[in-house]
Design a protein around this motif. Sequence first.
Motif, PDB file in Angstrom:
ATOM      1  N   ASN A   1       0.815  -1.216   0.000  1.00 40.62           N
ATOM      2  CA  ASN A   1       0.000   0.000   0.000  1.00 40.62           C
ATOM      3  C   ASN A   1       0.850   1.268   0.000  1.00 40.62           C
ATOM      4  OD1 ASN A   1      -2.400  -1.337  -0.107  1.00 40.62           O
ATOM      5  ND2 ASN A   1      -3.177  -0.627   1.860  1.00 40.62           N
ATOM      6  N   ASP A   2       2.097   1.128   0.408  1.00 42.88           N
ATOM      7  CA  ASP A   2       3.016   2.261   0.375  1.00 42.88           C
ATOM      8  C   ASP A   2       3.720   2.271  -0.983  1.00 42.88           C
ATOM      9  OD1 ASP A   2       4.561   4.424   0.988  1.00 42.88           O
ATOM     10  OD2 ASP A   2       5.767   3.433   2.527  1.00 42.88           O
ATOM     11  N   SER A   3       2.926   2.366  -2.037  1.00 49.53           N
ATOM     12  CA  SER A   3       3.442   2.388  -3.407  1.00 49.53           C
ATOM     13  C   SER A   3       2.931   3.636  -4.103  1.00 49.53           C
ATOM     14  CB  SER A   3       2.971   1.151  -4.186  1.00 49.53           C
ATOM     15  OG  SER A   3       3.438  -0.037  -3.595  1.00 49.53           O
ATOM     16  N   GLY A   4       3.804   4.295  -4.823  1.00 49.99           N
ATOM     17  CA  GLY A   4       3.370   5.503  -5.513  1.00 49.99           C
ATOM     18  C   GLY A   4       4.484   6.110  -6.334  1.00 49.99           C
ATOM     19  N   ASN A   5       4.363   7.409  -6.571  1.00 53.21           N
ATOM     20  CA  ASN A   5       5.320   8.146  -7.394  1.00 53.21           C
ATOM     21  C   ASN A   5       6.059   9.173  -6.549  1.00 53.21           C
ATOM     22  OD1 ASN A   5       4.593   6.914  -9.924  1.00 53.21           O
ATOM     23  ND2 ASN A   5       2.720   8.128  -9.868  1.00 53.21           N
ATOM     24  N   ALA A   6       7.376   9.134  -6.645  1.00 52.95           N
ATOM     25  CA  ALA A   6       8.208  10.161  -6.021  1.00 52.95           C
ATOM     26  C   ALA A   6       8.631  11.132  -7.121  1.00 52.95           C
ATOM     27  CB  ALA A   6       9.419   9.539  -5.359  1.00 52.95           C
ATOM     28  N   PHE A   7       8.741  12.401  -6.760  1.00 52.76           N
ATOM     29  CA  PHE A   7       9.072  13.430  -7.745  1.00 52.76           C
ATOM     30  C   PHE A   7      10.266  14.239  -7.249  1.00 52.76           C
ATOM     31  CE2 PHE A   7       4.544  12.530  -7.957  1.00 52.76           C
ATOM     32  CZ  PHE A   7       4.371  12.274  -9.313  1.00 52.76           C
ATOM     33  N   LEU A   8      11.241  14.435  -8.139  1.00 54.93           N
ATOM     34  CA  LEU A   8      12.437  15.200  -7.807  1.00 54.93           C
ATOM     35  C   LEU A   8      12.478  16.477  -8.627  1.00 54.93           C
ATOM     36  CD1 LEU A   8      15.162  12.381  -7.869  1.00 54.93           C
ATOM     37  CD2 LEU A   8      13.879  13.218  -5.893  1.00 54.93           C
ATOM     38  N   TYR A   9      12.699  17.590  -7.928  1.00 49.96           N
ATOM     39  CA  TYR A   9      12.847  18.875  -8.619  1.00 49.96           C
ATOM     40  C   TYR A   9      14.074  19.575  -8.065  1.00 49.96           C
ATOM     41  CZ  TYR A   9      12.268  23.781  -9.810  1.00 49.96           C
ATOM     42  OH  TYR A   9      12.492  25.054 -10.263  1.00 49.96           O
ATOM     43  N   ILE A  10      15.021  19.893  -8.942  1.00 44.61           N
ATOM     44  CA  ILE A  10      16.217  20.612  -8.518  1.00 44.61           C
ATOM     45  C   ILE A  10      15.994  22.106  -8.673  1.00 44.61           C
ATOM     46  CG2 ILE A  10      18.643  21.074  -9.006  1.00 44.61           C
ATOM     47  CD1 ILE A  10      19.071  18.236  -9.701  1.00 44.61           C
ATOM     48  N   ASN A  11      16.124  22.828  -7.572  1.00 47.10           N
ATOM     49  CA  ASN A  11      15.996  24.284  -7.609  1.00 47.10           C
ATOM     50  C   ASN A  11      17.218  24.861  -8.334  1.00 47.10           C
ATOM     51  OD1 ASN A  11      16.246  27.105  -6.827  1.00 47.10           O
ATOM     52  ND2 ASN A  11      14.653  26.694  -5.322  1.00 47.10           N
ATOM     53  N   PRO A  12      17.014  25.548  -9.441  1.00 47.94           N
ATOM     54  CA  PRO A  12      18.166  26.057 -10.215  1.00 47.94           C
ATOM     55  C   PRO A  12      18.967  27.113  -9.460  1.00 47.94           C
ATOM     56  CG  PRO A  12      16.113  26.952 -11.069  1.00 47.94           C
ATOM     57  CD  PRO A  12      15.725  25.910 -10.063  1.00 47.94           C
ATOM     58  N   THR A  13      18.374  27.752  -8.453  1.00 42.30           N
ATOM     59  CA  THR A  13      19.066  28.789  -7.686  1.00 42.30           C
ATOM     60  C   THR A  13      19.906  28.200  -6.562  1.00 42.30           C
ATOM     61  OG1 THR A  13      17.297  30.366  -8.163  1.00 42.30           O
ATOM     62  CG2 THR A  13      18.776  30.893  -6.328  1.00 42.30           C
ATOM     63  N   THR A  14      19.301  27.288  -5.781  1.00 43.08           N
ATOM     64  CA  THR A  14      19.993  26.729  -4.613  1.00 43.08           C
ATOM     65  C   THR A  14      20.728  25.425  -4.922  1.00 43.08           C
ATOM     66  OG1 THR A  14      18.064  25.444  -3.898  1.00 43.08           O
ATOM     67  CG2 THR A  14      18.229  27.732  -3.134  1.00 43.08           C
ATOM     68  N   GLY A  15      20.316  24.753  -5.994  1.00 45.43           N
ATOM     69  CA  GLY A  15      20.915  23.464  -6.309  1.00 45.43           C
ATOM     70  C   GLY A  15      20.402  22.333  -5.447  1.00 45.43           C
TER      71      GLY A  15
ATOM     72  N   TYR B   1       6.053  13.097  -2.703  1.00 46.58           N
ATOM     73  CA  TYR B   1       5.617  11.710  -2.871  1.00 46.58           C
ATOM     74  C   TYR B   1       4.099  11.637  -2.812  1.00 46.58           C
ATOM     75  CZ  TYR B   1       4.991   6.727  -1.674  1.00 46.58           C
ATOM     76  OH  TYR B   1       4.593   5.412  -1.654  1.00 46.58           O
ATOM     77  N   GLY B   2       3.547  10.832  -3.706  1.00 46.47           N
ATOM     78  CA  GLY B   2       2.106  10.604  -3.703  1.00 46.47           C
ATOM     79  C   GLY B   2       1.807   9.122  -3.825  1.00 46.47           C
ATOM     80  N   ILE B   3       1.039   8.588  -2.881  1.00 51.05           N
ATOM     81  CA  ILE B   3       0.658   7.179  -2.912  1.00 51.05           C
ATOM     82  C   ILE B   3      -0.411   6.965  -3.976  1.00 51.05           C
ATOM     83  CG2 ILE B   3      -0.490   5.342  -1.596  1.00 51.05           C
ATOM     84  CD1 ILE B   3       0.848   6.381   0.893  1.00 51.05           C
ATOM     85  N   ILE B   4      -0.309   5.864  -4.694  1.00 52.38           N
ATOM     86  CA  ILE B   4      -1.331   5.517  -5.678  1.00 52.38           C
ATOM     87  C   ILE B   4      -2.554   5.025  -4.915  1.00 52.38           C
ATOM     88  CG2 ILE B   4      -1.915   4.034  -7.632  1.00 52.38           C
ATOM     89  CD1 ILE B   4       1.055   3.930  -8.300  1.00 52.38           C
ATOM     90  N   SER B   5      -3.631   5.779  -4.994  1.00 49.48           N
ATOM     91  CA  SER B   5      -4.782   5.548  -4.114  1.00 49.48           C
ATOM     92  C   SER B   5      -5.553   4.278  -4.425  1.00 49.48           C
ATOM     93  CB  SER B   5      -5.731   6.744  -4.179  1.00 49.48           C
ATOM     94  OG  SER B   5      -6.168   6.967  -5.508  1.00 49.48           O
ATOM     95  N   ASP B   6      -5.480   3.783  -5.669  1.00 47.72           N
ATOM     96  CA  ASP B   6      -6.306   2.629  -6.004  1.00 47.72           C
ATOM     97  C   ASP B   6      -5.626   1.293  -5.697  1.00 47.72           C
ATOM     98  OD1 ASP B   6      -4.397   2.777  -7.933  1.00 47.72           O
ATOM     99  OD2 ASP B   6      -5.742   2.579  -9.639  1.00 47.72           O
ATOM    100  N   ILE B   7      -4.427   1.338  -5.115  1.00 51.28           N
ATOM    101  CA  ILE B   7      -3.776   0.101  -4.695  1.00 51.28           C
ATOM    102  C   ILE B   7      -4.313  -0.305  -3.332  1.00 51.28           C
ATOM    103  CG2 ILE B   7      -1.599  -0.923  -3.929  1.00 51.28           C
ATOM    104  CD1 ILE B   7      -0.196   0.557  -6.099  1.00 51.28           C
ATOM    105  N   LYS B   8      -4.817  -1.514  -3.225  1.00 51.95           N
ATOM    106  CA  LYS B   8      -5.370  -2.009  -1.969  1.00 51.95           C
ATOM    107  C   LYS B   8      -4.722  -3.341  -1.616  1.00 51.95           C
ATOM    108  CE  LYS B   8      -8.219   1.435  -1.674  1.00 51.95           C
ATOM    109  NZ  LYS B   8      -7.994   2.510  -0.686  1.00 51.95           N
ATOM    110  N   SER B   9      -4.250  -3.444  -0.399  1.00 48.65           N
ATOM    111  CA  SER B   9      -3.611  -4.667   0.051  1.00 48.65           C
ATOM    112  C   SER B   9      -3.754  -4.771   1.561  1.00 48.65           C
ATOM    113  CB  SER B   9      -2.131  -4.666  -0.346  1.00 48.65           C
ATOM    114  OG  SER B   9      -1.456  -5.748   0.224  1.00 48.65           O
ATOM    115  N   ASN B  10      -3.630  -5.979   2.071  1.00 50.80           N
ATOM    116  CA  ASN B  10      -3.729  -6.203   3.509  1.00 50.80           C
ATOM    117  C   ASN B  10      -2.363  -6.333   4.171  1.00 50.80           C
ATOM    118  OD1 ASN B  10      -6.584  -6.271   3.473  1.00 50.80           O
ATOM    119  ND2 ASN B  10      -6.550  -8.405   2.796  1.00 50.80           N
ATOM    120  N   ASP B  11      -1.294  -6.044   3.410  1.00 44.98           N
ATOM    121  CA  ASP B  11       0.030  -6.265   3.978  1.00 44.98           C
ATOM    122  C   ASP B  11       0.523  -5.097   4.813  1.00 44.98           C
ATOM    123  OD1 ASP B  11       0.452  -4.533   1.839  1.00 44.98           O
ATOM    124  OD2 ASP B  11       2.428  -5.354   1.391  1.00 44.98           O
TER     125      ASP B  11
END
Length: 205
Positions: free
Chosen positions: A150-164, A170-180
Amino acid sequence: MKNIIRVAVIVLSLTTINKYCYAQRTISLRAFEVLKNNYRNRIDTTDNGEDITYIKDTDNELDKYVGVWKGSINNRNYEISLVKRIAYKSDADDEISFDLLKAWITVTDVDGNLIYTNTNKTEKSNGFTGDNFQTNTNIYRLNFTGKCYNDSGNAFLYINPTTGKIKLTYGIISDIKSNDCPNGFVPVLPTNDGGVILTKQLVID
């Protein structure tokens, strides 16, 4: 007569080989994401990408992500190591290879106690693999699976061009259902809108 047949067979074989060779295409990460979205949204269905064999980081955009990054939020410390893989295949028989990021992560609490790590898993089964840049953005998307399904989803990386620095969200895929997953489990990655800010660590030889 035998010589004529032999020549015909050779010509036919060469034609087949040439057709197969010319049917292979290399495409950039950016172009592939546009193609995929256009086809999915029926903007352009003339190119289904069947001849693509290599999705390449033609502009070396992934290089700036490579390294060890650290950050803290919600009483958790995050250490993420990002490496670039060239012409990666999850299976040797895959017809398509990708340039992508692989990620290893260790999460600890404020006292240094281990909460989660995937550094003890093989690369192909560590649950943290790059996908591609989102269309028309500088945000790179990865697929992540934490302690449970259930802890499955998409992580997103964005590099700030000013600070580096990198912002990881992170967003969990809501339609994944499991009992684990136990009741009340806390996702490994932060799900707050602001994410966590990661700073690249200096490498000391």
